[in-house]
Scaffold this motif. Structure first.
Motif, short mmCIF file in Angstrom:
data_model
loop_
_atom_site.label_atom_id
_atom_site.label_comp_id
_atom_site.label_asym_id
_atom_site.label_seq_id
_atom_site.Cartn_x
_atom_site.Cartn_y
_atom_site.Cartn_z
N THR A 212 0.84 -1.20 0.00
CA THR A 212 0.00 0.00 0.00
C THR A 212 0.87 1.25 0.00
O THR A 212 1.83 1.36 0.77
N GLY A 213 0.54 2.17 -0.90
CA GLY A 213 1.31 3.40 -1.03
C GLY A 213 2.38 3.34 -2.09
O GLY A 213 2.94 4.38 -2.47
N ASN A 214 2.68 2.16 -2.58
CA ASN A 214 3.64 2.06 -3.68
C ASN A 214 3.08 2.73 -4.92
O ASN A 214 1.86 2.74 -5.16
N GLU A 333 8.38 1.27 -5.01
CA GLU A 333 8.31 1.89 -3.69
C GLU A 333 8.62 3.38 -3.80
O GLU A 333 9.46 3.79 -4.60
N PRO A 334 7.92 4.23 -3.00
CA PRO A 334 8.12 5.68 -3.12
C PRO A 334 9.59 6.11 -3.04
O PRO A 334 10.01 7.01 -3.78
N ALA A 335 10.36 5.44 -2.22
CA ALA A 335 11.77 5.83 -2.07
C ALA A 335 12.59 5.53 -3.32
O ALA A 335 13.69 6.09 -3.49
N ASP A 336 12.07 4.67 -4.18
CA ASP A 336 12.81 4.27 -5.38
C ASP A 336 12.35 5.00 -6.64
O ASP A 336 12.93 4.79 -7.72
N VAL A 337 11.34 5.84 -6.51
CA VAL A 337 10.78 6.47 -7.71
C VAL A 337 11.80 7.35 -8.41
O VAL A 337 11.95 7.32 -9.64
N GLU A 356 -1.29 4.81 -7.49
CA GLU A 356 -0.71 4.14 -6.34
C GLU A 356 -1.47 2.87 -6.00
O GLU A 356 -2.63 2.69 -6.39
N VAL A 357 -0.78 1.99 -5.26
CA VAL A 357 -1.41 0.79 -4.72
C VAL A 357 -2.18 1.19 -3.47
O VAL A 357 -1.68 1.96 -2.64
N THR A 358 -3.40 0.67 -3.33
CA THR A 358 -4.25 1.01 -2.19
C THR A 358 -4.69 -0.25 -1.47
O THR A 358 -4.47 -1.37 -1.94
#
Length: 749
Positions: A212-214, A333-337, A356-358
């Motif tokens: 979630t959040g990816n 993953e957000p950190a890898d965008v 995003e994935v929810t």
């Protein structure tokens, strides 16, 4: 006015074009039941393409599920990924895995031959890429109408150019395939495309949106108006007699963009910035979003306004249905965008964060600030309709099988046998296919070990250890018409045998099942019998089905194609430098016939070419004989005993000898016992012709006896002619003239 979810909930009676989109009335009713309201136009577009025959397998999955009963072990180890993924992945040892798959692009290739075939190659390459593998080779089993038919002259040059043009630009060797001609394919050519990829075990990637959040990132080419409804709709309908009429539905490919996409994606994998990935092929964004969400945590939100477009006038329904090529979707993953986007920029590949994935369990899509899709993703991707289509053995089948080719007039005497051999050698199905294969780069990348006209294609996987894989595709549609159960098995064992003749151990199967309309009970009987035959044979041979494709509605008007279950077999060879070549390589070597020859002529090339006849029963299937023959071929090859090996199939021993002679221009002198015609032209299965040095003959015969493989010395290589003692003699030059002239004369030099 925009058709939003809230609007759909309030306007229940709004008329919708569900029939024009290929949905049945009960399917439309089921969609309304799932949603508790009518679908929006965007949702209707998604369900129509995802519930199509091509994407949902709604008429075939009740029969395909039996493939799951086959043990998922191979002679090397367990499958790493199988049916349900983009492609099957097989352990081949030394930490390597291979992924391979075959799919169809039949209807688009009839409508627009070049782009239909080209994008068929592009699509299967992306399937392989999506598993985390580097694509290393392609193959192309093709079927056309008669060589002299106008329709064949319209589609064949474009299809071949499309396969070659796209594959060559990607730098992928085309290592094999088929080109078969038959009246039933007029107006419905078959373009099946296969790709092989290589990866390390730890590099495997799967299509799922988890975490979630990816972020959901769309990258590659922009979305255009080409391919709207594309293969998903074209593959679910029968062409009318009038000819092609759906040019806008065919995708347009750009192989140079795909090459960038391949290298970019492989670097993204290496950087560890991808948690899930899906290519955009059939059904485009509808497929990628629903399948990723369904296989992951179950929820995804996408803003359709962010999708890069080539055509700003596209409506949301069109964006969701477009099958524009060279596109991929990744979950990051957000950190890898930032790193993901940096790598894409390096390769000049456009990438856009679109959602995003929810954890909602819903696939929700917005357009211009309004929600146009709100569906359970599994209902789109996996829970489509399942049809138990009626199937019944046609009453005409008994009469067909009773009309035996064994009862047809046969040539008598050497002169007639000689004329028959030359006629068959020059026939469209048995002649030299260089006119086609010379348009393909077979050796790019430098790891091609065997390619056409060898029995199988082979590529080196590891340049230090010489580990390699071999692949073959085969199917005789006439055999499948006479007996679809046995015909599917004969397709499988011919590919199995072809892999073994090169020295590779058969490991796994991928299939492309091409049939007519599933609404015809006779066609569904053919399909059901073919699936049953494949399953039974795979269980007996101990090789799993890793995946594949079903292509239905292959008919023009009420005329269905011959049932054509194309089967690809992949095998492993520990050292490609010890592979066995197909043709004769040295004079003075002993020629040995392996296997038992029976008077089996029904469905043969002789019956087809000389008599225009189709009837009787196909050759007997003996799976144990195939298994021990393959063991002998691989063991003897590994021991370095065989100087050549060629399977016996279409055209029988006569064709195998002629092709072996023609490979290097080395003649042969053979002596045959019994009926020379049967010995030369029977198409009995579980047979191969091999050559060995004189001092290795006894060792081969001893190995064959230990395995229970009939082995008969029939002659010696050498000279400048193919001589059958007491029957015929044909010079190498005469053989080559007959074999090579057919396609250039018909299609132009």
């Amino acid at each position: 006015m925009l058709d939003t979810v809230s609007h759909a909930a309030q306007d229940a009676d709004h008329e919708q074009p569900w029939a024009e989109l290929g949905l049945k009335s009960d399917e439309y009713a089921r969609i309304r039941e799932i949603l508790g309201r009518r679908p929006t136009s965007s949702e209707l577009a998604m369900y129509s393409v995802m519930w199509s025959e091509h994407c949902s397998y709604k008429s075939s999955k009740v029969h395909l599920k039996q493939f799951g009963e086959i043990p998922q072990e191979t002679p090397v180890g367990k499958m790493l990924a199988g049916i349900g993924e983009n492609a099957g992945v097989i352990d081949i040892g030394q930490g390597y895995a291979v992924t391979f798959k075959i799919e169809s692009h039949n209807h688009p290739s009839y409508v627009e031959p070049y782009q239909g075939a080209a994008t068929g190659v592009g699509g299967i390459v992306r399937d392989i890429l999506a598993m985390g593998a580097r694509p290393v080779a392609v193959m192309d089993p093709l079927r056309f109408g008669p060589l002299d038919a106008d329709d064949t002259h319209r589609v064949l040059p474009g299809i071949v150019a499309g396969v070659g043009g796209y594959g060559n630009c990607l730098g992928l060797p085309n290592i094999g395939g088929e080109a078969v001609f038959d009246e039933s394919y007029v107006g419905n050519p078959l373009v099946n495309a296969l790709c092989v990829g290589v990866l390390r075990h730890e590099d495997l990637h799967l299509a799922k949106a988890a975490g979630t959040g990816n972020r959901v990132i769309l990258y590659g080419a922009r979305t255009g108006g080409d391919g709207i409804g594309g293969v998903s709709v074209l593959a679910s309908e029968t062409f009318d007699e009038g000819g092609p009429a759906k040019r806008p539905s065919v995708q347009v490919g750009d192989p140079f963009m795909e090459k960038l996409l391949i290298e970019c994606t492989l670097e993204l994998f290496a950087a560890g910035v991808v948690t899930g990935i899906q290519d955009l092929g059939g059904a485009g964004l509808s497929c990628a979003t629903s399948e990723l969400a369904s296989a992951g945590d179950g929820g995804m939100h996408v803003d359709l306004d962010l999708v890069p477009l080539r055509d700003s006038t596209l409506a949301p329904e069109e964006i969701l249905m477009s099958e524009s090529q060279e596109r991929m979707m990744a979950v990051v993953e957000p950190a890898d965008v930032a790193r993901f986007l940096e790598i894409c920029a390096k390769w000049d590949v456009e990438a856009t964060d679109i959602g995003e994935v929810t954890d909602t369990g819903r696939l929700q899509i917005d357009w211009h600030g309004e929600q146009v899709v709100d569906v359970p993703p599994r209902s789109v991707a996996h829970d489509g309709p399942t049809y138990h289509r009626p199937f019944e053995r046609p009453e005409s089948q008994d009469a067909l099988q009773a009309d035996r080719a064994e009862d047809l007039p046969r040539p008598s005497g050497g002169d007639e046998l000689r004329a028959t051999l030359l006629r068959l050698l020059a026939s469209p199905n048995l002649c030299d296919k260089s006119w086609i294969t010379d348009q393909y780069d077979r050796y790019v990348r430098g790891n091609t070990v065997l390619a056409q006209p060898s029995d199988s294609g082979m590529v080196r996987v590891d340049e230090e250890t010489n580990l390699g894989v071999a692949v073959a595709t085969d199917c005789n549609g006439r055999f499948a018409r006479l007996d679809p159960y046995a015909g599917a098995q004969l397709a499988l064992v011919e590919s199995y045998r072809n892999v073994a003749t090169g020295g590779a151990r058969p490991l796994a199967v991928s299939d492309c099942l091409n049939f007519g309309s599933p609404e015809d009970p006779a066609v569904m009987w053919q399909f059901a019998e073919a699936c049953r035959g494949l399953k039974d044979a795979c269980v007996e041979l101990g090789i799993p089905v890793t995946g594949g494709n079903v292509s239905l509605y292959n008919q023009t008007g009420t005329t269905a194609i011959l049932p054509t279950p194309v089967v690809a077999v992949l095998g492993v060879i520990e050292d490609v430098t010890r592979r066995t070549p197909t043709g004769f390589r040295e004079a003075g070597h002993e020629i040995v016939l392996l296997g038992e020859t029976r008077a089996e002529l029904s469905g043969s090339e002789w019956a087809h070419v000389v008599h225009g006849h189709l009837g009787g029963l196909p050759p007997q299937v003996d799976l144990r004989a195939e298994k021990v023959l393959a063991t002998l071929l691989t063991d003897a090859g590994r021991a370095g005993q065989l100087s050549s090996a060629h399977d016996l199939s279409d055209g029988g021993l006569a064709q195998a000898l002629a092709e072996s002679v023609l490979q290097a221009g080395i003649g042969a002198h053979v002596e045959l016992e019994g009926d020379a015609f049967v010995a030369l032209f029977s198409e009995s299965a579980a047979r191969a012709v091999v050559t060995v040095a004189p001092d290795a003959l006894q060792q081969l015969l001893t190995m064959a006896e230990a395995l229970g493989v009939p082995a008969t010395r029939i002659g010696t290589t050498g000279g400048d002619a193919l001589v059958v003692e007491g029957q015929l003699g044909i010079t190498v030059e005469e053989l080559r003239d007959a074999w090579t002239a057919t396609l250039p004369e018909a299609l132009g030099h």
